[in-house]
Write a protein that holds these residues in place. Structure first.
Motif, PDB file in Angstrom:
ATOM      1  N   PRO A  90       0.078   2.416  15.258  1.00  0.00           N
ATOM      2  CA  PRO A  90      -1.162   2.743  14.532  1.00  0.00           C
ATOM      3  C   PRO A  90      -1.430   1.723  13.437  1.00  0.00           C
ATOM      4  O   PRO A  90      -0.541   0.998  12.995  1.00  0.00           O
ATOM      5  CB  PRO A  90      -0.860   4.124  13.938  1.00  0.00           C
ATOM      6  CG  PRO A  90       0.635   4.165  13.819  1.00  0.00           C
ATOM      7  CD  PRO A  90       1.167   3.370  14.977  1.00  0.00           C
ATOM      8  N   ASN A  91      -2.670   1.661  13.003  1.00  0.00           N
ATOM      9  CA  ASN A  91      -3.019   0.778  11.895  1.00  0.00           C
ATOM     10  C   ASN A  91      -2.277   1.211  10.631  1.00  0.00           C
ATOM     11  O   ASN A  91      -2.141   2.401  10.345  1.00  0.00           O
ATOM     12  CB  ASN A  91      -4.528   0.821  11.638  1.00  0.00           C
ATOM     13  CG  ASN A  91      -5.324   0.234  12.782  1.00  0.00           C
ATOM     14  OD1 ASN A  91      -4.826  -0.634  13.510  1.00  0.00           O
ATOM     15  ND2 ASN A  91      -6.556   0.703  12.953  1.00  0.00           N
ATOM     16  N   ILE A  92      -1.818   0.239   9.875  1.00  0.00           N
ATOM     17  CA  ILE A  92      -1.088   0.568   8.651  1.00  0.00           C
ATOM     18  C   ILE A  92      -2.086   0.840   7.526  1.00  0.00           C
ATOM     19  O   ILE A  92      -3.215   0.343   7.534  1.00  0.00           O
ATOM     20  CB  ILE A  92      -0.112  -0.549   8.245  1.00  0.00           C
ATOM     21  CG1 ILE A  92      -0.862  -1.823   7.828  1.00  0.00           C
ATOM     22  CG2 ILE A  92       0.865  -0.845   9.358  1.00  0.00           C
ATOM     23  CD1 ILE A  92       0.017  -2.859   7.160  1.00  0.00           C
ATOM     24  N   SER A  93      -1.639   1.625   6.574  1.00  0.00           N
ATOM     25  CA  SER A  93      -2.468   1.939   5.412  1.00  0.00           C
ATOM     26  C   SER A  93      -2.119   1.016   4.257  1.00  0.00           C
ATOM     27  O   SER A  93      -1.036   0.420   4.215  1.00  0.00           O
ATOM     28  CB  SER A  93      -2.241   3.395   4.993  1.00  0.00           C
ATOM     29  OG  SER A  93      -0.868   3.606   4.709  1.00  0.00           O
ATOM     30  N   ASP A  94      -3.024   0.892   3.301  1.00  0.00           N
ATOM     31  CA  ASP A  94      -2.766   0.080   2.113  1.00  0.00           C
ATOM     32  C   ASP A  94      -1.649   0.707   1.280  1.00  0.00           C
ATOM     33  O   ASP A  94      -1.563   1.936   1.168  1.00  0.00           O
ATOM     34  CB  ASP A  94      -4.016  -0.009   1.241  1.00  0.00           C
ATOM     35  CG  ASP A  94      -5.121  -0.818   1.888  1.00  0.00           C
ATOM     36  OD1 ASP A  94      -4.886  -1.327   3.005  1.00  0.00           O
ATOM     37  OD2 ASP A  94      -6.194  -0.928   1.291  1.00  0.00           O
ATOM     38  N   PRO A  95      -0.799  -0.139   0.683  1.00  0.00           N
ATOM     39  CA  PRO A  95       0.149   0.399  -0.308  1.00  0.00           C
ATOM     40  C   PRO A  95      -0.631   0.942  -1.494  1.00  0.00           C
ATOM     41  O   PRO A  95      -1.815   0.635  -1.682  1.00  0.00           O
ATOM     42  CB  PRO A  95       0.983  -0.827  -0.703  1.00  0.00           C
ATOM     43  CG  PRO A  95       0.686  -1.872   0.313  1.00  0.00           C
ATOM     44  CD  PRO A  95      -0.684  -1.589   0.841  1.00  0.00           C
ATOM     45  N   SER A  96       0.023   1.710  -2.323  1.00  0.00           N
ATOM     46  CA  SER A  96      -0.644   2.252  -3.504  1.00  0.00           C
ATOM     47  C   SER A  96      -0.997   1.128  -4.474  1.00  0.00           C
ATOM     48  O   SER A  96      -0.442   0.029  -4.420  1.00  0.00           O
ATOM     49  CB  SER A  96       0.266   3.264  -4.203  1.00  0.00           C
ATOM     50  OG  SER A  96       1.327   2.587  -4.867  1.00  0.00           O
ATOM     51  N   ASP A  97      -1.916   1.414  -5.367  1.00  0.00           N
ATOM     52  CA  ASP A  97      -2.343   0.417  -6.344  1.00  0.00           C
ATOM     53  C   ASP A  97      -1.203  -0.019  -7.254  1.00  0.00           C
ATOM     54  O   ASP A  97      -1.234  -1.117  -7.821  1.00  0.00           O
ATOM     55  CB  ASP A  97      -3.488   0.972  -7.204  1.00  0.00           C
ATOM     56  CG  ASP A  97      -4.758   1.191  -6.402  1.00  0.00           C
ATOM     57  OD1 ASP A  97      -4.892   0.558  -5.330  1.00  0.00           O
ATOM     58  OD2 ASP A  97      -5.602   1.996  -6.839  1.00  0.00           O
ATOM     59  N   HIS A  98      -0.209   0.844  -7.403  1.00  0.00           N
ATOM     60  CA  HIS A  98       0.916   0.543  -8.294  1.00  0.00           C
ATOM     61  C   HIS A  98       2.135   0.047  -7.541  1.00  0.00           C
ATOM     62  O   HIS A  98       3.223  -0.057  -8.121  1.00  0.00           O
ATOM     63  CB  HIS A  98       1.279   1.786  -9.113  1.00  0.00           C
ATOM     64  CG  HIS A  98       0.143   2.337  -9.919  1.00  0.00           C
ATOM     65  ND1 HIS A  98      -0.412   1.662 -10.996  1.00  0.00           N
ATOM     66  CD2 HIS A  98      -0.575   3.486  -9.787  1.00  0.00           C
ATOM     67  CE1 HIS A  98      -1.404   2.369 -11.503  1.00  0.00           C
ATOM     68  NE2 HIS A  98      -1.531   3.480 -10.794  1.00  0.00           N
ATOM     69  N   ALA A  99       1.991  -0.274  -6.275  1.00  0.00           N
ATOM     70  CA  ALA A  99       3.120  -0.756  -5.481  1.00  0.00           C
ATOM     71  C   ALA A  99       3.642  -2.073  -6.045  1.00  0.00           C
ATOM     72  O   ALA A  99       2.861  -2.971  -6.365  1.00  0.00           O
ATOM     73  CB  ALA A  99       2.702  -0.935  -4.028  1.00  0.00           C
ATOM     74  N   PRO A 100       4.955  -2.227  -6.194  1.00  0.00           N
ATOM     75  CA  PRO A 100       5.500  -3.501  -6.678  1.00  0.00           C
ATOM     76  C   PRO A 100       5.204  -4.625  -5.695  1.00  0.00           C
ATOM     77  O   PRO A 100       5.022  -4.391  -4.494  1.00  0.00           O
ATOM     78  CB  PRO A 100       7.008  -3.228  -6.764  1.00  0.00           C
ATOM     79  CG  PRO A 100       7.157  -1.749  -6.741  1.00  0.00           C
ATOM     80  CD  PRO A 100       6.000  -1.229  -5.943  1.00  0.00           C
ATOM     81  N   GLY A 101       5.159  -5.830  -6.207  1.00  0.00           N
ATOM     82  CA  GLY A 101       4.920  -6.981  -5.352  1.00  0.00           C
ATOM     83  C   GLY A 101       6.207  -7.651  -4.911  1.00  0.00           C
ATOM     84  O   GLY A 101       7.213  -7.622  -5.624  1.00  0.00           O
ATOM     85  N   ILE A 102       6.183  -8.238  -3.735  1.00  0.00           N
ATOM     86  CA  ILE A 102       7.281  -9.073  -3.271  1.00  0.00           C
ATOM     87  C   ILE A 102       6.677 -10.378  -2.758  1.00  0.00           C
ATOM     88  O   ILE A 102       5.698 -10.361  -2.004  1.00  0.00           O
ATOM     89  CB  ILE A 102       8.129  -8.385  -2.192  1.00  0.00           C
ATOM     90  CG1 ILE A 102       9.346  -9.257  -1.852  1.00  0.00           C
ATOM     91  CG2 ILE A 102       7.326  -8.022  -0.945  1.00  0.00           C
ATOM     92  CD1 ILE A 102      10.425  -8.533  -1.083  1.00  0.00           C
ATOM     93  N   VAL A 103       7.216 -11.489  -3.200  1.00  0.00           N
ATOM     94  CA  VAL A 103       6.654 -12.795  -2.893  1.00  0.00           C
ATOM     95  C   VAL A 103       7.587 -13.538  -1.942  1.00  0.00           C
ATOM     96  O   VAL A 103       8.785 -13.664  -2.211  1.00  0.00           O
ATOM     97  CB  VAL A 103       6.445 -13.632  -4.162  1.00  0.00           C
ATOM     98  CG1 VAL A 103       5.744 -14.952  -3.818  1.00  0.00           C
ATOM     99  CG2 VAL A 103       5.650 -12.860  -5.202  1.00  0.00           C
TER     100      VAL A 103
END
Length: 784
Positions: A245-258
């Protein structure tokens, strides 16, 4: 589902004791024949001056010398011979580099003449400590890859040049750089790129053979080497993306990984919605992934155990994914110094998005760490880690099959002992001290063909599940620091017995599956092997900690990951057989069951604090009665981890300017333990303060790194056990090197984590008991 709880905060006790200073004994041994020693030095000095006169270049008229000294000699003391000798660098514990003027050499020769005739001079201990005097030769300047591979068979080729850093003298450093660039122009050597920092001056030049030989004679050059090599190959597996299935957006406060790599296929169905930003820091290239390596790494960084998500059919991103392209379509960087592009990308993502976890799944196979000084990329990561408060997760690097590899059946027969060979040492930037370095484990031992032809024994795996991968590299780092700290699954190799015992690297199906940049052609997934696949799994865990602890420091992230490391049984057996395999397995792989939150039977106590130089901090650790009681024999564990991010100096063999470490001790009360560590304690007693017995690593081995973990295991307690009769304390100590005091902050940050585990006791209520004890003692604590 088992109930979880927030990690508990532990606060230090009121006393902050000074550390007992070490005595001033230098340990310099007086030569048996002083006159003969001085006569010998006179001859060596004459030869060294003659050798130095054959050099070329130089931003001033002084000559460069290599002083061999007794171990333990303070490099700054070289100036006591003459104030006109400038200390340049300590290349190992016994080699010091310095510039010397003619007047300084005359003064030095006069001292030797006086001592050779039986006369008296001041600072004679310095003369005693000198073992030899030489120039810095072309051989000394030749880097590892250049020694092994020689010059490329081309009319013109690229070389990387490192100048002496001259860290303490900005004006001289500018003069050195300007004079060197003028010299390059005069010699017709083309400068392609440069890195100019206080701690590091690098040039990439295009030259011919004659010009290369001149570079090896240049006074101001520290080393000459071949440019990096980052190549990786691909293997493809085919899956239907329509099954997911299509994935959903992470939450607005999700930590970033670079992910700093070859770019990112941002349109991949399993990545696109989670992408926060993708930028190229490679001149003339866009952010798209032409190689595939970056996209493959990104899938693991975003989802962790990608295969688990693939099997379950559920992909739920909980992190925001960022990509910084620093490698080209061949997974290389020939446009300039990758150090510059890494710094630019890290500063960008840290400033614009507050990203704090960065994955670097590449290594320079031309730069194995064979003790001594760290190179430019490690230096860059260590500096950025401290300045920006970010965490880099890097891979140990893969051994490339070549002349130093086993052959045929030797792969299987010599495994795993060959992993300890010099040619399997970790490569840049894996030795960096302030990062987390990750090695690789095998996950499977059954190839594609073995699964299909179940009766055919022709394809034989080299490693068994959870043993080190056959290609993973081994540590240690500076001063014996444990590297890698962690391991994760990265793949396996096999041997085809029907094809002349040929090695099967990427065709056996023994690797790690993840996202494919060629998804548009109907192949959304790939399988690949390497430590490149192990590092992003750990980076995923590190970034995921920020979901529960958004303000956690990079030090706390490292400490939490390492204290939750467990050695797989297969690795533990290797270390039991030969302790040297700690250089391959580190602390183990991360058990995430109590990484983010504590359990009733697995409790994490955490502290983020600062400490002054020559001070102790004391932490009393609550030990509930039920931890040391219970009729049946069972495994219980106390673990401690500490992490800090010191300032560094590439011209010092100890590298880190400050040392912070810990000891786990028992005492009847706080007064007794503070007395044990008090600066007035008799020196012999101080140096031999006993730790709680049965540490897995030991204080001496663990304290060499900037993230330190140790584990104490208990199976039963008798009535006289110290944990029943006394209190338990962790004592944190800071002690700067004299040369590093000016580089350090008055108060240096550190993170401490202490874990108590009674996992075999399902009825354990450790968390509840410890929480109650901490709350009862809160009023008398110092707030951190």
């Amino acid at each position: 589902m088992e109930e979880t709880f927030p990690h508990l905060t532990i606060q230090r006790e009121a006393p902050i004791n000074e550390k007992r200073p070490r005595g001033g004994f230098s340990g310099i041994v007086e030569p048996a024949d002083i006159r003969g020693h001085c006569n010998g030095l006179q001859q060596k000095l004459a030869n060294a001056k003659e050798q130095a006169d054959k050099g070329v270049g130089g931003f001033d008229d002084r000559r460069l010398f290599q002083f061999a000294v007794q171990k333990g000699f303070n490099p700054e003391d070289i100036r006591k011979i003459s104030q006109e000798i400038e200390f340049v660098s300590q290349e190992d514990e016994a080699i010091i580099i310095g510039f010397a003027s003619d007047s300084a050499l005359s003064e030095f020769e006069a001292r030797l003449t006086t001592m050779a005739s039986g006369g008296h001079v001041t600072n004679k201990q310095i003369i005693y400590a000198l073992q030899s005097i030489d120039g810095w030769s072309a051989k000394d300047r030749t880097g590892w890859a250049l020694k092994k591979q020689g010059y490329p068979e081309k009319d013109e080729f690229l070389l990387d040049i490192e100048l002496w850093p001259l860290e303490d003298n900005h004006q001289q450093r500018n003069r050195e750089q300007a004079a060197f660039e003028r010299w390059l122009t005069e010699q017709g050597i083309e400068k392609k790129d440069q890195v100019k920092q206080q701690e590091l001056t690098l040039y990439r030049v295009l030259c011919n053979l004659n010009q290369a030989n001149l570079l090896l004679q240049h006074r101001d050059i520290r080393s000459v080497d071949l440019p990096p090599s980052f190549g990786l190959e691909r293997s493809i597996i085919i899956q239907d993306i329509q099954n997911f299935p299509n994935i959903s957006d992470p939450s607005d406060h999700a930590p970033g990984i670079v992910v700093l790599d070859s770019g990112l296929a941002t349109g991949h169905p399993l990545l696109g919605a989670a992408v926060g930003d993708a930028q190229s820091f490679l001149p003339g290239e866009d952010s798209n992934d032409e190689n595939g390596h970056g996209t493959h790494v990104a899938g693991i960084a975003l989802y962790g155990d990608f295969e688990h998500s693939l099997r379950s059919g559920k992909f739920v991103p909980t992190l925001r994914l960022f990509s910084g392209r620093i490698l080209d379509k061949d997974n290389e960087n020939t446009t300039g110094f990758v150090e510059k592009q890494i710094e630019e990308s890290v500063r960008y993502f840290a400033k614009e998005y507050n990203c704090r976890v960065f994955n670097l799944s590449f290594g320079d196979s031309n730069k194995p760490y064979l003790e001594g000084h760290l190179k430019g990329l490690s230096l860059t990561l260590d500096i950025l880690s401290r300045k920006l408060g970010v965490l880099f997760v890097v891979s140990t690097g893969n051994h490339r099959v070549g002349e130093h590899s086993p052959d045929g059946l030797e792969w299987r027969d010599n495994y795993p002992n060959y992993l300890l060979d010099e040619s399997w040492r970790i490569i840049e930037p894996a030795p960096a001290l302030n990062v987390l370095t990750v090695g690789s484990l095998a996950r499977y031992n059954l190839t594609y063909n073995s699964q299909y032809y179940t009766l055919d024994p022709a394809e034989v795996p080299i490693a068994q599940p959870d043993q080190p991968s056959p290609f993973t590299r081994s540590g240690n780092s500076v001063d014996g620091a444990i590297k890698p700290e962690l391991v994760a699954h990265g793949g396996n190799w096999a041997i085809n017995m029907r094809a002349g015992h040929s090695l099967m690297e990427r065709v056996a199906g023994l690797g790690v599956v993840s996202t494919n940049n060629k998804f548009a052609s109907g192949n959304p997934f790939t399988i690949d092997i390497g430590t490149s696949m192990a590092a992003p799994y750990v980076a995923h865990l590190a970034a995921s900690i920020l979901r529960e602890h958004p303000n956690a420091s990079a030090n706390l992230l490292r400490a939490l990951l390492c204290i939750n490391a467990v050695l797989p049984e297969a690795c533990e057996e290797l270390i039991h057989r030969n302790k040297a395999f700690r250089k391959v397995c580190g602390y183990g792989h991360v058990d995430a069951s109590s990484l983010y939150r504590s359990l009733e039977n697995a409790v994490n106590l955490i502290a983020d604090s600062t400490i002054e130089n020559k001070r102790h901090h004391f932490y009393e650790i609550p030990i509930p009665d039920e931890f040391t009681s219970g009729g049946r024999r069972r495994k219980r564990e106390i673990a401690v981890a500490l992490a800090y991010t010191p300032a560094i100096r590439s011209t010092r063999i100890k590298y880190r300017a400050s040392r912070i470490d810990f000891r786990l001790v028992t005492a009847s009360d706080l007064e007794q333990v503070t007395t044990m560590f008090n600066k007035a304690t008799v020196k012999d007693e101080y140096e031999n303060i006993p730790e709680l017995k049965a540490a897995t690593i030991g204080q001496q081995a663990r304290s060499k790194g900037t993230v330190q973990a140790d584990f104490w295991r208990f199976y039963q307690f008798n009535i006289n056990s110290k944990l029943r009769a006394q209190k338990l304390f962790v004592v944190v100590t800071r002690n700067d090197f004299p040369w590093g005091e000016s580089l350090c902050d008055s108060e240096e940050d550190y993170a401490l984590v202490v874990s108590l585990r009674d996992r075999e006791n399902e009825e354990a209520r450790l968390y509840s008991r410890i929480k109650a004890q901490l709350e009862a003692r809160m009023p008398v604590r110092i707030k951190i």
